[in-house]
Design a protein around this motif. Structure first.
Motif, PDB file in Angstrom:
ATOM      1  N   LEU A 139      -8.946   3.557   1.429  1.00 36.60           N
ATOM      2  CA  LEU A 139      -7.851   3.569   0.446  1.00 36.60           C
ATOM      3  C   LEU A 139      -6.528   3.929   1.100  1.00 36.60           C
TER       4      LEU A 139
ATOM      5  N   SER B 165      -9.887  -5.048   1.848  1.00 32.49           N
ATOM      6  CA  SER B 165     -11.259  -5.163   1.337  1.00 32.49           C
ATOM      7  C   SER B 165     -11.693  -3.905   0.583  1.00 32.49           C
ATOM      8  N   GLY B 166     -10.789  -2.921   0.480  1.00 35.32           N
ATOM      9  CA  GLY B 166     -11.102  -1.708  -0.286  1.00 35.32           C
ATOM     10  C   GLY B 166     -12.062  -0.772   0.436  1.00 35.32           C
TER      11      GLY B 166
ATOM     12  N   TYR C 247       0.814  -1.214   0.000  1.00 38.39           N
ATOM     13  CA  TYR C 247       0.000   0.000   0.000  1.00 38.39           C
ATOM     14  C   TYR C 247       0.845   1.261   0.000  1.00 38.39           C
TER      15      TYR C 247
ATOM     16  N   TYR D  63     -16.456   3.337   0.170  1.00 36.68           N
ATOM     17  CA  TYR D  63     -15.078   3.415   0.677  1.00 36.68           C
ATOM     18  C   TYR D  63     -14.788   4.804   1.238  1.00 36.68           C
TER      19      TYR D  63
END
Ligand code: NAP
Length: 297
Positions: free
Chosen positions: A155, A151-152, A6, A123
């Motif tokens: 972000l 799991s989105g 990420y 999200y």
């Protein structure tokens, strides 16, 4: 270290962020029409990021915003939603008897799900832990953050009101993109105590809450030197005191993103001028000196 993958995400936020804390039950109790107008005005001016927390308005402001945003013509992928969790507030909607902080992984995950539902979105662009807790266990937080990123549902991830040491503790387990802290002309300590330098070194984006600081009080309560300096510089830069205060923050090299709290579209129009002000270095220190009421050492 978890979640190295990420690190490649570069979240985008508008340079000025609209803060919603006082839009609802904690402040102006804006009607739906007013909320839609403010969201649309902000967007037209390039303010695409909106700052929330689950607790605002005693857990009601995210819902008010979600309803208004759905009614605006704006598309979700053109804006950024930021929210915070971790403060458990005593109020009639909640069973708590004592205000406390909770960073258990199930609490964080449930809080994000609740924010998503209220905001009517799938999200959050950014989740922040609202305030550091003495009981915060980084492994427990990492469990939640891993799940939410995977799991989105979020972000990116960050913190608010954390010291550099507290960030270090968490950063061993997950990437921290943002620290949202109080910074303004009169609350300028982060510029001197290393907090902003730490952000620069670690590539953490600082966001400033209450960017107007003392200037949001009536002018009669400003120190006289500050009143004089604001008068002089407002004339020179042809702007109001709020844009001057925000421009002062924007000059800092750590790329502070001020979170603007007004609920008034006209004031927003004025503040946006801050982005065009090319603050002279000597003027910057003139304003600092006026608020400190003494020259820098
Ligand atoms: N992370 C945290 O712990 C934390 C803590 C506090 C706040 N926040 C975030 O930061 C945001 C901003 O905080 P804040 O509301 O204290 O920020 P602010 O932008 O410094 O202050 C906004 C307040 O000042 C008033 N004001 C007076 N004169 C003004 C002028 N000329 N221009 C604009 N506003 C003027 C506004 O009233 P009007 O609405 O009448 O214009 C509003 O009540 C919040 O909405 C929230 O999202 C985060």
């Amino acid at each position: 270290m978890t979640n190295q993958k990420y690190k490649s995400i570069e979240p985008y936020y508008s340079k000025l962020i609209a803060g919603t804390m006082l839009w609802g039950a904690w402040g102006k109790e804006m009607t739906k029409a007013k909320r839609v107008e403010l969201i649309e005005t902000a967007f037209k001016m390039g303010i695409t990021s909106f700052d929330h927390a689950d607790i605002y308005g005693n857990y009601t402001t995210e819902k008010d915003f979600g309803i208004a945003f759905a009614e605006s013509g704006l598309s979700r992928d053109k804006v950024q939603f930021i929210s915070k969790c971790g403060i458990a507030m005593v109020c009639e909607n909640k069973p708590y008897k004592t205000k406390h902080y909770n960073y258990d992984s199930s609490y964080i995950i449930d809080a994000v799900h609740a924010s998503l539902k209220q905001l009517k979105t799938d999200y959050l662009d950014l989740l922040l832990l609202h305030r550091p807790s003495p009981l915060l266990n980084p492994e427990e937080v990492a469990k939640a953050v891993d799940f939410l990123l995977d799991s989105g549902k979020i972000l990116s991830f960050g913190v608010s009101n954390f010291t550099s040491t507290q960030i270090d503790l968490l950063a061993n387990y997950m990437p921290i993109h943002v620290n949202q802290i109080e910074i303004s002309l009169n609350r300028n300590e982060p510029m001197f105590n290393g907090q902003l330098n730490y952000c620069q070194r670690k590539n953490i984006l600082p966001m400033s809450w209450s960017p107007l600081g003392i200037l949001k009080k009536p002018e009669s309560q400003w120190p006289s030197k500050l009143r004089y300096a604001i008068l002089k510089l407002s004339e020179k830069y042809d702007c109001g005191y709020a844009s001057l205060a925000v421009a002062w923050l924007l000059k800092h090299p750590s790329k502070i993103h001020p979170v603007i709290g007004t609920s008034n579209p006209q004031r927003l129009q004025e503040i946006i001028k801050a982005q065009k002000i090319d603050f002279d270095t000597e003027d910057w220190f003139f304003l600092l000196e006026a608020v400190k009421e003494k020259p820098c050492p």
